[in-house]
Design an enzyme around this catalytic site. Sequence first.
Site, short mmCIF file in Angstrom:
data_model
loop_
_atom_site.label_atom_id
_atom_site.label_comp_id
_atom_site.label_asym_id
_atom_site.label_seq_id
_atom_site.Cartn_x
_atom_site.Cartn_y
_atom_site.Cartn_z
N GLU A 75 0.80 -1.23 0.00
CA GLU A 75 0.00 0.00 0.00
C GLU A 75 0.83 1.27 0.00
O GLU A 75 0.45 2.25 -0.65
CB GLU A 75 -0.96 0.01 1.21
CG GLU A 75 -2.03 -1.05 1.17
CD GLU A 75 -3.02 -0.86 0.03
OE1 GLU A 75 -3.11 0.29 -0.47
OE2 GLU A 75 -3.68 -1.82 -0.36
N SER B 291 -28.45 -25.57 -24.60
CA SER B 291 -29.74 -25.53 -25.28
C SER B 291 -30.45 -24.18 -25.12
O SER B 291 -31.42 -23.90 -25.85
CB SER B 291 -30.65 -26.65 -24.75
OG SER B 291 -30.16 -27.92 -25.16
#
Length: 498
Positions: A135, A406
Amino acid sequence: MRILLRFIFCCFVVLVFIENMLKKGLAKIVLFFKKPKRRRGRMPLSVKFSRAKVWYILLGIFVSFFFLFLPLVFVVFLQDLPTPEQLVFRQIPQTTKIYDRHNILLAEIYTQQNRTMIPLADVPKSLQEATLAIEDKHFYEHPGVDFISLIRALKETIINNNPQGGSTITQQLIKSSLLTPERSITRKVKEVVLAFWAERIYTKEQILEMYFNQVPYGGTAYGVEAAAETYFNKSVRQLTLAESSFLAGLTAAPSVYSPYGLTPTAWKTRQREVLHNMVKLKYISQKQADAAAKEPLFFREQQQSLHAPHFVEYVKQQLIQTYGITAVEKGGLQIITTLDLPTEEMAEKIVRDEVERSRYLSVSNGAALITDPRKGDILAMVGSHDFNDPESGNVNIATSRRQPGSSIKVVTYSAALQHGMTPATMLDDTPVSYPLTDGQVYSPVNYDGNYRGRIPLRDALANSLNIPAIKTLDAIGIPTMVALAKDMGVTSWGDPKD
């Protein structure tokens, strides 16, 4: 804004007054020194006077702007800022509630009211170093803002269109505790000013301690103690290097790197990045980093939402993207959704029963999405057969990219109906073969291996027959079907030629 407009108007009046005074004063001086005759070659008095007038006006503008206008603007700007002294006070979060379309409570999103504040001395050195490495590696050197990182982030964001943060730990503390998550230049300026201010009030150790106690780590975990309990069911004092590197990587994007989110394995890449940075800064050796990366992490089982857990998580991520995690988990939002709880519970039961019934076919999971086609409202979203399944329960299959199977027949027949066919159009359910580009032949079959000859389109769709659907697609063309799918909202398909 009104104050600024009034001040600008006052500056204008003052400048006009100064101009008139200078004009009169210069005229008197010129008359006093004026000689009866003007010598040849000298500049006319009117030109001298005009130049003097311009210079005095410019000087007045310069003095007014830099010594009156800018200081006043800065004072007005500071009046709208919260004070960094508020960092020492604990926030009182409010619960966000998510309801279905009938105002039935689905879930509550909140932060733990009894958060445990811990001193910096109780935070393991491994977690401190991991956090600094990923950080803010220059935390102990900068005055609250790392200008090099800030300029680099602006360059990546503006020039390369690659948004980056560039915020220091002090800025992250300010943003998560005192400011809103909006992305704007004004908010960024406030963040920078408050970061400088905070560094004048607190020591580096105090800022780091407040960061570890107030920054969100995802879900209900605010602060490292709550994070350690949430993810590992242990105190922060007991964290290993592997666990510390995991937590250090969470704060950048908790919803992305959380093992409970939509990308439950993304944290591993982030953890390796943290460990790599720790090695570069010589906090740990490469051997220690490799061992930590290989160490398996056992996460605490996540608490199930009250109702519709996958839908609630889906809504939560949408809210975080729009309002920010702080507003969602502490802002007391009241969210009315389109979900119909009775329909959701019916769909959950059907999916669960069908998966169990189809185990002999090696079916291990299932999902369902029910919408109102008139408005696009989501009435039910079942992401898996069991949300609490540790293997795949947290993954929302309904929103994951998968082979259409499908379900693509619906799009195919819809395109066919738009291009001259009707539900009564007769289709041919007989064997067929298609040559492929690699020299092979594709011969589709139906799921039951049978052929039905001539059959109406409506029956072919109702029975999900493969051969009639493929012949219909061949008749209308793949580009036609793909175009309709994109109109329906499919965004993951590229050029149909590919």
